[in-house]
Design an enzyme around this catalytic site. Structure first.
Site, PDB file in Angstrom:
ATOM      1  CG  ASN A  24       0.444   0.887   4.456  1.00  0.00           C
ATOM      2  OD1 ASN A  24      -0.100   2.053   5.578  1.00  0.00           O
ATOM      3  ND2 ASN A  24       0.287   1.201   3.212  1.00  0.00           N
TER       4      ASN A  24
ATOM      5  N   GLY B 223       1.172  -1.405   0.219  1.00  0.00           N
ATOM      6  CA  GLY B 223      -0.138   0.031  -0.068  1.00  0.00           C
ATOM      7  C   GLY B 223       0.838   1.487  -0.023  1.00  0.00           C
ATOM      8  CB  ALA B 224       4.121   1.950  -0.856  1.00  0.00           C
TER       9      ALA B 224
ATOM     10  CE  LYS C 223      -6.721  -0.538   9.915  1.00  0.00           C
ATOM     11  NZ  LYS C 223      -5.284  -1.409   9.055  1.00  0.00           N
TER      12      LYS C 223
ATOM     13  CB  ALA D  91     -14.587  -6.201  13.486  1.00  0.00           C
TER      14      ALA D  91
ATOM     15  CE1 TYR E 131      -9.027   1.570   8.830  1.00  0.00           C
ATOM     16  CE2 TYR E 131      -9.959   2.181  11.290  1.00  0.00           C
ATOM     17  CZ  TYR E 131      -9.318   2.577  10.371  1.00  0.00           C
ATOM     18  OH  TYR E 131      -7.902   2.823  10.295  1.00  0.00           O
TER      19      TYR E 131
ATOM     20  CB  SER F 242      -5.760   2.200  12.951  1.00  0.00           C
ATOM     21  OG  SER F 242      -6.482   3.511  13.598  1.00  0.00           O
TER      22      SER F 242
END
Length: 273
Positions: free
Chosen positions: A109, A15-16, A182, A180, A178, A165
């Site tokens: 990421n 994810g960069a 993380k 759940a 989201y 997060s």
């Protein structure tokens, strides 16, 4: 303190591809520390780039590779379709190893786009739930699994960092998918740290708070100001480089006695968790 332990090492960062992103900053931070880096991202058409990227002539992964080369390090770019399956994870690892010879560090990421998931559970589309869980949690599991096998076979230790997060700890309303995903990532981090620790492989999670990336461009300035003023003791949003600095430390020799932790990096928004 000079961080050490990166000579001859290879990092894989997912994810960069975005210009204003945590993933890009982590990739550059690890390259600056001495790693060669493989970076992944989805193949977005230029018309889908946000305006700041278009104005800057941003070219996604190609631009990140150019920046890493300018730091004197090698880079391999790997385009992914976001599918959270074993075949996709295996291909990513194979391309990284084929291009750079090995992988010592994995940074998970990649994350699902924010938006359609920010509704009540009663109104949450199951397909959106599946996408968020699949990208944020299952994708990290699949890649961690194949990289862990690679590290175990090489018997030289290594480091895995999951970008989570504080949402996985706050678990607020209208963030069920989201949060759940993380919180599940924290559980995965803990289990893997205990399993892989005896082989010298460290596994940690990093939990950013409010960071100024393109993912939050939908928030108007007044909303930013109100949130920062009322919830962040240090009274500023985070910069992607702040997160990158912590990731580099966790992967360094100086972070070699740290594993199984979920580190908050949020300006003090969430304390003693």
């Amino acid at each position: 303190m000079l961080l050490t332990g990166f000579e001859g090492k290879v990092a894989l960062v997912t994810g960069a591809a975005r210009m204003r992103s945590i993933g890009r900053s982590i990739a550059l931070g690890l390259a600056g520390a001495g790693c060669d880096v493989a970076v992944t991202g989805t193949d977005r058409p230029p018309e889908a780039f946000p305006e700041p990227e278009r104005n800057a002539g941003w070219q996604g992964l190609a631009s990140v590779a150019t920046e890493i080369a300018a730091l004197g390090r090698r880079c391999v770019t790997i385009t992914t379709d976001g599918a959270a399956n074993e075949g996709n994870a295996g291909r990513v690892l194979d391309e990284a190893v084929r291009g750079l010879g090995r992988v010592d560090i994995l940074v998970n990421n990649a994350a699902a786009s924010r938006g359609a998931d920010r509704v009540s559970v009663a109104g949450l589309d199951p397909a959106v739930w599946d996408t968020v869980i699949g990208t944020n949690l299952t994708g990290s599991f699949q890649l961690s699994r194949v990289v862990a096998r690679h590290l175990l076979a090489r018997k030289e230790g290594g480091s895995i960092v999951n970008i989570s997060s504080i949402g996985g700890k706050l678990m607020g309303a209208r963030t069920a998918a989201y949060s759940a995903s993380k919180a599940g990532l924290h559980a995965l981090t803990s289990a893997m740290a205990q399993e892989l620790g005896p082989e010298g492989i460290r596994v940690n999670a990093v939990c950013p708070g409010i960071v100024r990336t393109s993912r939050l461009d939908d928030l108007p300035d007044e909303a930013w100001d109100r949130i920062i003023e009322t919830t962040v003791p240090l009274r500023r949003a985070g910069d992607p480089g702040d997160v990158a600095n912590l990731v580099v430390f966790l992967c360094s020799d100086q972070g070699s006695w740290v594993t199984g932790q979920a580190w908050n990096i949020d300006g003090g928004q969430l304390t003693i968790h």
